[in-house]
Design a protein around this motif. Structure first.
Motif, mmCIF file in Angstrom:
data_model
loop_
_atom_site.group_PDB
_atom_site.id
_atom_site.type_symbol
_atom_site.label_atom_id
_atom_site.label_comp_id
_atom_site.label_asym_id
_atom_site.label_seq_id
_atom_site.Cartn_x
_atom_site.Cartn_y
_atom_site.Cartn_z
ATOM 1 N N GLY A 352 0.867 -1.032 0.058
ATOM 2 C CA GLY A 352 0.005 0.185 -0.157
ATOM 3 C C GLY A 352 0.793 1.161 0.006
ATOM 4 N N ARG A 354 4.000 1.550 -1.206
ATOM 5 C CA ARG A 354 4.525 1.598 -2.428
ATOM 6 C C ARG A 354 3.597 2.165 -3.499
ATOM 7 N NH1 ARG A 354 7.844 -2.096 -6.020
ATOM 8 N NH2 ARG A 354 7.118 -1.854 -8.325
ATOM 9 N N ALA A 355 2.308 1.748 -3.536
ATOM 10 C CA ALA A 355 1.041 2.906 -4.245
ATOM 11 C C ALA A 355 1.155 4.178 -4.000
ATOM 12 C CB ALA A 355 -0.215 1.813 -3.902
ATOM 13 N N ALA A 358 4.390 5.619 -5.354
ATOM 14 C CA ALA A 358 4.356 5.604 -6.891
ATOM 15 C C ALA A 358 3.344 6.634 -7.454
ATOM 16 C CB ALA A 358 3.895 4.249 -7.379
ATOM 17 N N ALA A 359 2.212 6.870 -6.781
ATOM 18 C CA ALA A 359 1.288 8.017 -7.424
ATOM 19 C C ALA A 359 1.943 9.237 -7.063
ATOM 20 C CB ALA A 359 -0.033 7.537 -6.617
#
Length: 430
Positions: A352, A354-355, A358-359
Motif C-alpha cells: 500500500g 508503494r502505491a 508511486a502515485a
C-alpha cells in the motif's frame, strides 16, 4: 546530465548552502526554521497555549523540528501527510572534560557518535560546532568553521602492514584530535568556544559540541553530475522536506495537513526526547487536533488516515563492491528517489505504501527506483518502523541513493535532491 537534460541546479545549489551552514543538528533546525519563517510559518512554544488558527507553525526542541500547515477548511479529523527525516550524522562529539593531551601535544577528548566510518575522519581539517548552554538556561549556537582540529594518521613507515592487512583503529586511543602544542590546559576549549560565540566563559554551564569537516560541498565529475559533501545522511532529506512543506503551504485547497518531522538521535537509536521514539511528534499532532476543537475520536480518525514518508539516504550500487548489493536491485545516481523495502520491517514499506509513493512520483513526473538488501548482508533501519509502530501511522521508507554513507564526506547524484523534493511536494499535496 544523463537523466534529465532540463535539470535546474538551483535546488542542489541551495542544498549545498544548507549543508555548509548546518554543521550540527542545532544549526540544521535553525536553518530549516529560518526558511519556513520566510514562507510565513511562525514558531509556537510547547509551554504556551495553542490556538486553532490556520497557517504554518513549527516547534523547535533541541536538534528537532516539527512543522505543519493547517489549510483553510481543515477539520479536527483531517488526516496528516508527514515527511519524516533526521538531523544528526555520525561524527566525533566532545567529551564532558575535553582538554587532554600527551607528549607536548594539546588534544581534545572526543566520543564516537553513531556508526561513523572512522578512517574518513583521519587527516581531515575539522572545525567545532554545536550549542552552549548558559546559566540562565538559554542556548547559544556556535560554529568555528575553520581548521581547528585534526586526527593524524600514523605514517606508513611506522605501520608497514597498513596497506596489506588493513587499517585498525582503536576508538579510544587513535581518534583523539590534536589542536595545538603545549601542556594540558584545563578549561581551554570552552573558554575558546565561548569567545567565538561572544559570551563570557563563566556563563557557560553546559555544552553539546562536535567536530565537523570544514571542506565545503562541491560538484564532482567531468560534467558536474555528482555532489560531494558532509552530512547528506540525512540533511539532504531535511532540506528537501523543508522545501516541499514551504512549497505546498502556498496552496489554499490542501486535502491533508502537511507536516515536516525532523528528529535528532536517529544514528544511535532514536531513544530521546527529540528522537523519533520519543513523544514529540505524537504530542504535536494531538495538540493540533485539540487546538482546532477536536476530541480523542477526531485524533484517532486523523491518525487512521495519515501517511508518513520516512526519508533517509540509501545505498547506491558501488562499482567496486557490486557483489555486496542485491543483484536485481541496483539504484544508481540521478535515477530518482529510492523506495526502501525489507520484509523483516527494518523498513516500514508495504504494498500500500508503494502505491502511495508511486502515485506521488507519477503526478510529479519523477522517476524512482527500488532498494532491497542482499540476503547475506544485514539491513539498516530508519525512523520509519519506529514512527509506524509508535503512532499507528502508515509509513513508507524512501530516500536518495548515495555512496560512502556514514563517511565524513558522502556522494550523491546532483539531480536526485531536486527529484526527491518534487516527489515530497507531490505527496504532501495529496
Amino acid at each position: 546530465m544523463s537523466a534529465h537534460a532540463s535539470f535546474d541546479r538551483g535546488h542542489t545549489d541551495d542544498l549545498m548552502s544548507f549543508l555548509a551552514g548546518a554543521p550540527s543538528p542545532y544549526h540544521a533546525v535553525a536553518s530549516a526554521a529560518e526558511r519556513l519563517e520566510k514562507a510565513g510559518f511562525r514558531q509556537v512554544e510547547e509551554t504556551a497555549a495553542w490556538d486553532g488558527e490556520t497557517g504554518g507553525k513549527y516547534v523547535l526542541r533541541g536538534g528537532a523540528i516539527i512543522a505543519w500547515y493547517v489549510p483553510e477548511g481543515a477539520r479536527p479529523s483531517t488526516p496528516y501527510r508527514i515527511v519524516g527525516a533526521h538531523t544528526d550524522s555520525p561524527n566525533l562529539r566532545v567529551k564532558p572534560i575535553p582538554d587532554t593531551g600527551a607528549h607536548g601535544w594539546r588534544q581534545i577528548a572526543v566520543e564516537i557518535y553513531g556508526g561513523a566510518l572512522l578512517n574518513t575522519w583521519l587527516d581531515r581539517d575539522l572545525g567545532i560546532s554545536g550549542r552552549l548552554t548558559l546559566r540562565d538556561g538559554t542556548h547559544r549556537l556556535v560554529a568555528v568553521d575553520r581548521p581547528l582540529l585534526r586526527v593524524p594518521q600514523l605514517a606508513v613507515h611506522l605501520d608497514r602492514s597498513v596497506n596489506t592487512e588493513g587499517l585498525k583503529l582503536d576508538k579510544q586511543r587513535h581518534m583523539t584530535p590534536i589542536w595545538g602544542l603545549g601542556g594540558v590546559e584545563e578549561g581551554a576549549l570552552i573558554r575558546f568556544v565561548a569567545e567565538e560565540a561572544g559570551v563570557p566563559a563563566g556563563e557557560v554551564t553546559g555544552w553539546d559540541l562536535m567536530a565537523h569537516s570544514v571542506e565545503p560541498p562541491a560538484y564532482l565529475g567531468r560534467d558536474r553530475e555528482l555532489v560531494a559533501g558532509p552530512r547528506m545522511d540525512n540533511l539532504l532529506s531535511v532540506h528537501a522536506g523543508t522545501a516541499a512543506l514551504a512549497a505546498v503551504s502556498a496552496r489554499p485547497d490542501l486535502p491533508y495537513i502537511p507536516v515536516l518531522a525532523a528528529f535528532d538521535h536517529e544514528e544511535n537509536g532514536s531513544q530521546s526526547d527529540t528522537g523519533a521514539e520519543g513523544p514529540l511528534l505524537g504530542n504535536v499532532l494531538e495538540r493540533s487536533v485539540f487546538a482546532r476543537g477536536g476530541t480523542y475520536e477526531d485524533k484517532a480518525r486523523a491518525l487512521a488516515g495519515t501517511v508518513c514518508l520516512s526519508s533517509d539516504t540509501g545505498h547506491a550500487v558501488h562499482p567496486n563492491y557490486a557483489e555486496r548489493h542485491e543483484p536485481g536491485h541496483h539504484p544508481v545516481p540521478n535515477g530518482g528517489p529510492i523506495l526502501k523495502v525489507n520484509v523483516n520491517q527494518r523498513y516500514a514499506t508495504d504494498g500500500g505504501g508503494r502505491a502511495v509513493f508511486a502515485a506521488a512520483c507519477e503526478r510529479a513526473g519523477v522517476p524512482w527506483q527500488t532498494f532491497v538488501s542482499h540476503n547475506a548482508m544485514p539491513c539498516g533501519t530508519t525512523i520509519g518502523p519506529i514512527t509506524a509502530a509508535r503512532h499507528g501511522i502508515a509509513t513508507v521508507d524512501i530516500g536518495v541513493a548515495i555512496l560512502s554513507m556514514h563517511s565524513a564526506r558522502e556522494l550523491c547524484g546532483a539531480q536526485d535532491p531536486q527529484l526527491l523534493a518534487k516527489a515530497m511536494t507531490s505527496f504532501l499535496e495529496g
